[in-house]
Design an enzyme around this catalytic site. Structure first.
Site, mmCIF file in Angstrom:
data_model
loop_
_atom_site.group_PDB
_atom_site.id
_atom_site.type_symbol
_atom_site.label_atom_id
_atom_site.label_comp_id
_atom_site.label_asym_id
_atom_site.label_seq_id
_atom_site.Cartn_x
_atom_site.Cartn_y
_atom_site.Cartn_z
ATOM 1 C CE LYS A 1 -4.561 -0.939 1.872
ATOM 2 N NZ LYS A 1 -4.676 -2.274 1.343
ATOM 3 N NE ARG B 1 -7.851 -9.242 -6.991
ATOM 4 C CZ ARG B 1 -8.934 -8.544 -6.743
ATOM 5 N NH1 ARG B 1 -9.897 -8.490 -7.661
ATOM 6 N NH2 ARG B 1 -9.105 -7.862 -5.622
ATOM 7 C CD GLU C 1 -6.599 5.736 3.805
ATOM 8 O OE1 GLU C 1 -5.529 5.673 3.182
ATOM 9 O OE2 GLU C 1 -7.664 5.322 3.365
#
Lengths: 455, 169
Positions: free
Chosen positions: A117, A292, A199
């Site tokens: 991330k 994906r 965050e």
């Protein structure tokens, strides 16, 4: 075309979905199945099925060595990983690269850079894609300083997490010490990586993602967006395209940002860039990139007419992008309902077992992706997805109507499903109005609980 | 962790009442493996440590709930009993990979038909990504049949050799 035989390292509806396209392309399929899936529908559809291990996925579907050995053993040219399982493990992509097998997906390096991330976040910033205000934290003191600066509510996330795992929401900075400790230990256990970041939590945010295709040499196109805001505990339930009630400029900015991000990576294959959209501020933030095929890819296929699995295979085979951006057109609206083996009346408890009878809807504008038929076993070892019902129509009102009829026609007996919940949501005025936020489903369930208690 | 006879009886009843054919339970230091007789494959037997659970791939799908049986109901169990009492046991592949009968190319095979084996006798190796995994007989007896070909890809649960457990010297 060098790809003549594909090993499918997955199960369930996505295995059946991949086999369908392979058949159209004249590609042989070999299904790598656990002993619990030996007699599944995809096992019957595949040209050949190999039993790769016992039911438990850590000893079958998650074994990189076994999957690669199976591909070598049957002389498969390529491996399609589907979604989940090994699809976003750089180790499988790398093992394929080392053994001369084509991995139908991005490079190992690209998987690694979007899977972390923090790396993904800095890539986004470098590509001039806005990110949610926040940052990585070293320790509690560090976390406290940042939390005070950002202001609550906040999300405490695991760097290596995904799908809502290892994520904690706090309403007040005083809750931070406990949340940090819990998230760090959970993340350490689940992902072997205890790093965290904080965050700002965007209230009233919508989850909107953009489908992209890249040729691996720096050229990227987008196939529009999907609104996946109807979710419970970060698990998506209903998806649709185009995102309703979104300004044309915001939509264009989302598309452009997704393309910029993927271009920066010289992304190869099909991928999805996820954003958190703040409608009140007319702003959006990068969440993550999924390297994906997505569960909800059929809504994009419905409106664009493009077979995403076929494009994945073509790109992996070296054909590059066969479609130019200006050739892509979007026709009408499409919705997808995920039919799960779970009981909404019992806090969504999974409901494995033997399916007694099944009736899936059919008709104009209706598509059902499934691996379930009468007599099918739903093993308790894997996810509870039974089928995806996709409805496509010239406009959203017509698509909603088509979906409601399809849901009434659908019937599964022997196990519990969430079919009735889907019908209820589609009858809801807020959902019908369009543009709900990610808190909608939780509020809806609380509302209907209270309603039931009074009724 | 231990299980009493009553626990095992309770678990067996749970399996009987469920729609599943097999049950594997792993607790600290203990493995319990139960299988319905109609589910095909090897008869239910307590799993040995290290040994793979199913002895053979299931030869048929799950039996339909209400299919009329061509045979009288009583004859089926007796046929199964006969199979159960047969003393030839399959050694199943504990994982998918390439099966080798010998430790290296050109060397003598680990076992031949007629070889006497013990539980820990190596009957072959399975290679997975250059990792060699020894496969042990898991039972005492005499090798009656070599099923898997040298160098062939074997699936998880596939029979490698069969051992006649009555053939003890």
């Amino acid at each position: 075309m060098t790809i003549k035989r594909i090993l499918i390292a997955n199960r369930g509806e996505i295995a059946a979905r991949i086999i369908r396209t392979c058949r159209l392309l004249g590609i042989e399929t070999v299904l790598a199945a656990s002993s619990a899936d030996r007699h599944s529908v995809p096992a019957r559809l595949a040209d050949r099925t190999l039993c790769i291990g016992p039911a438990r996925s850590t000893e079958s579907y998650l074994q990189v060595g076994t999957i690669v050995q199976a591909a070598l053993g049957v002389r498969a040219d390529a491996i399609h990983p589907g979604y989940g399982f090994l699809s976003e493990r750089a180790a499988l992509a790398r093992a394929c690269e080392e053994n001369g097998i084509i991995f139908i997906g991005p490079t190992a390096e690209q998987i690694a850079s979007v899977g972390d991330k923090l790396r993904a976040r800095s890539e986004a910033q470098a590509a001039d894609v806005p990110v949610v205000p926040g940052g990585a934290v070293e320790d509690l003191e560090d976390a406290m300083t940042l939390a005070v600066r950002l202001g609550a509510p906040l999300l405490v996330k695991a760097v290596g997490g995904g799908g809502g795992r290892g994520m904690k929401r706090i309403e007040d900075v005083t809750e931070l010490p406990q949340a940090v400790q819990l998230a760090a230990s959970e993340a350490g256990v689940a992902f072997g990586d205890a790093r965290l970041y904080l965050e700002r939590f965007v209230t009233g945010g919508r989850h909107i993602e953009v489908q992209v295709l890249g040729d691996g040499a720096g050229r990227v196109i987008h196939l529009g967006e999907r609104d996946c805001s109807v979710q419970r505990r970060y698990q998506k339930l209903i998806e649709e395209t185009p995102a309703p009630n979104l300004s044309a400029s915001l939509r264009e900015r989302l598309h452009a940002a997704a393309v910029r991000f993927a271009e920066r990576l010289a992304y190869r294959g099909a991928g999805t860039v996820e954003f958190l959209v703040d409608p009140a501020r007319d702003a959006f933030y990068f969440l993550e990139m999924n390297a994906r095929i997505q569960v909800e890819h059929p809504v994009t296929e419905a409106v664009t007419g493009i077979d995403l699995i076929a494009e994945q295979i073509a790109i992996a085979d070296g054909a590059g992008l066969r479609i130019r951006q200006e050739q892509i057109t979007w026709q009408g609206c499409a919705l997808e309902c995920r039919v799960n083996a779970e009981d909404p009346a019992r806090d969504f408890q999974p409901s494995p077992g033997r399916v007694a009878t099944v009736r899936w809807p059919a008709g104009e504008g209706i598509r059902v992706d499934t691996h379930i038929e009468a007599g099918s076993q739903v093993p308790p070892f894997y996810d509870s997805l039974l089928a995806k019902i996709i409805a496509h129509a010239p406009n959203r009102t017509a698509a909603l109507m088509r979906m409601r009829q399809a849901l009434i026609a659908a019937q599964v007996t022997g196990i519990s499903t969430n079919l009735t919940l889907h019908q209820d949501i589609l009858a809801d005025a807020q959902f019908q109005a369009g543009g709900v936020d990610t808190g909608f489903l939780t509020r809806y369930l609380q509302r209907s609980d209270t309603g039931a208690a009074h009724g | 962790m231990t299980l009493t006879a009553q626990d095992v009886a309770d678990i067996t009843r749970l399996l009987e009442e469920s729609s599943f054919d097999e049950l594997y339970l792993e607790l600290d230091g203990l493995k319990l493996s139960l299988r319905r007789q109609g589910a095909g494959g090897a008869p239910a037997a307590p799993a040995l440590a290290d040994s793979p659970p199913p002895a053979a791939p299931r030869n048929a799908g799950p039996a339909p709930d209400v299919a009329p049986s061509p045979q009288p109901a009583a004859s089926a169990p007796s046929a199964r009993t006969a199979a159960t009492q047969s003393d030839v046991q399959s050694v199943a592949a504990p994982l998918l990979g390439t099966f080798y009968r010998a430790p290296k190319p050109g060397a003598a095979p680990f076992v031949e038909i007629g070889s006497q084996v013990k539980e820990d006798t190596v009957i072959g190796i399975i290679e997975v990504m250059k990792l060699m995994n020894a496969v042990r007989a898991g039972t005492c007896g005499i090798v009656a049949e070599i099923v898997a070909q040298d160098g062939a890809l074997v699936e998880y649960g596939e029979a490698l050799v069969r051992i006649d457990t009555t053939g003890q010297a």
